[in-house]
Design an enzyme around this catalytic site. Structure first.
Site, PDB file in Angstrom:
ATOM      1  N   ASP A   1     -22.181  19.122  -4.875  1.00 44.99           N
ATOM      2  CA  ASP A   1     -20.774  19.157  -4.473  1.00 44.99           C
ATOM      3  C   ASP A   1     -19.905  19.081  -5.725  1.00 44.99           C
ATOM      4  O   ASP A   1     -19.924  18.080  -6.444  1.00 44.99           O
ATOM      5  CB  ASP A   1     -20.465  17.987  -3.540  1.00 44.99           C
ATOM      6  CG  ASP A   1     -19.050  18.010  -3.001  1.00 44.99           C
ATOM      7  OD1 ASP A   1     -18.207  18.795  -3.500  1.00 44.99           O
ATOM      8  OD2 ASP A   1     -18.758  17.231  -2.079  1.00 44.99           O
TER       9      ASP A   1
ATOM     10  N   CYS B   1     -14.385  25.858  -5.445  1.00 40.23           N
ATOM     11  CA  CYS B   1     -15.639  25.372  -4.860  1.00 40.23           C
ATOM     12  C   CYS B   1     -16.607  26.500  -4.521  1.00 40.23           C
ATOM     13  O   CYS B   1     -17.818  26.369  -4.718  1.00 40.23           O
ATOM     14  CB  CYS B   1     -15.380  24.489  -3.645  1.00 40.23           C
ATOM     15  SG  CYS B   1     -14.418  25.273  -2.335  1.00 40.23           S
TER      16      CYS B   1
ATOM     17  N   HIS C   1     -13.798  23.329   2.165  1.00 42.71           N
ATOM     18  CA  HIS C   1     -14.558  23.054   0.946  1.00 42.71           C
ATOM     19  C   HIS C   1     -16.008  23.499   1.102  1.00 42.71           C
ATOM     20  O   HIS C   1     -16.632  23.260   2.129  1.00 42.71           O
ATOM     21  CB  HIS C   1     -14.503  21.546   0.639  1.00 42.71           C
ATOM     22  CG  HIS C   1     -15.220  21.159  -0.616  1.00 42.71           C
ATOM     23  ND1 HIS C   1     -14.906  21.687  -1.850  1.00 42.71           N
ATOM     24  CD2 HIS C   1     -16.250  20.296  -0.828  1.00 42.71           C
ATOM     25  CE1 HIS C   1     -15.705  21.154  -2.759  1.00 42.71           C
ATOM     26  NE2 HIS C   1     -16.538  20.313  -2.158  1.00 42.71           N
TER      27      HIS C   1
END
Length: 176
Positions: free
Chosen positions: A88, A139, A71
């Site tokens: 995030d 991501c 990630h």
């Protein structure tokens, strides 16, 4: 990283872009020394990475973070306001990441400027409303979009529905 820095250089005098540095995707991994057994903070592993730049003279420093090789997230350092912000797209808080970067800033100030800075003077933040991804594979595009907005001081206000547009725009920029 390269495209954003190139834009800054190319358009920096016409548009008053903030003075930015965008670190390599390997910077945080090396700082945490996670290529060895156990994660351990290793300032010496990245000490030379800033030999040609004083991060404390910049407006913004962007640090892409790869968590467990699965990630991507982004940290923003704003030296003048002594603020670290974590972005995030999965909604994580990044507390450990921000604390590690704050420690790095203290070590960097001591090493490069012979200046002891108060670690507690730095504010660690996570924006309340960060655009969130709706799948498990966007991501990296989110990090690129965060970085693109932050390097030009635009508000980070987009949604997952705009990710196909960002992907296409990235392809065009790479090819042109």
């Amino acid at each position: 990283q390269g495209l954003l820095m190139e834009r800054q250089t190319r358009e920096g005098t016409r548009r008053q872009w903030p003075r930015c540095a965008i670190f390599s995707t390997f910077f945080y991994t090396r700082l945490c020394n996670s290529d060895r057994l156990g994660d351990a903070y290793d300032y010496n592993g990245v000490r030379r990475w800033t030999r040609s730049v004083n991060v404390f003279e910049l407006d913004r420093v962007l640090v892409p973070i790869n968590l467990s090789n699965t990630h991507w997230t982004l940290a923003l350092i704003e030296p003048h306001s002594r603020k670290l912000t974590y972005y995030d797209s999965m909604g994580g808080t990044g507390k450990g990441v921000l604390q590690t970067l704050r420690r790095w800033l203290c070590d960097e100030a001591m090493d490069k400027l012979q200046l002891r800075i108060d670690e507690q003077a730095w504010t660690l933040t996570v924006p309340k409303s960060v655009p969130l991804q709706t799948n498990g594979n966007d991501c990296g595009v989110f990090v690129a979009a965060f970085a693109e907005h932050l390097t030009r001081t635009a508000t980070v206000a987009f949604s997952a529905s705009m990710i196909p547009h960002f992907r296409m725009r990235m392809c065009v920029e790479i090819l042109c």
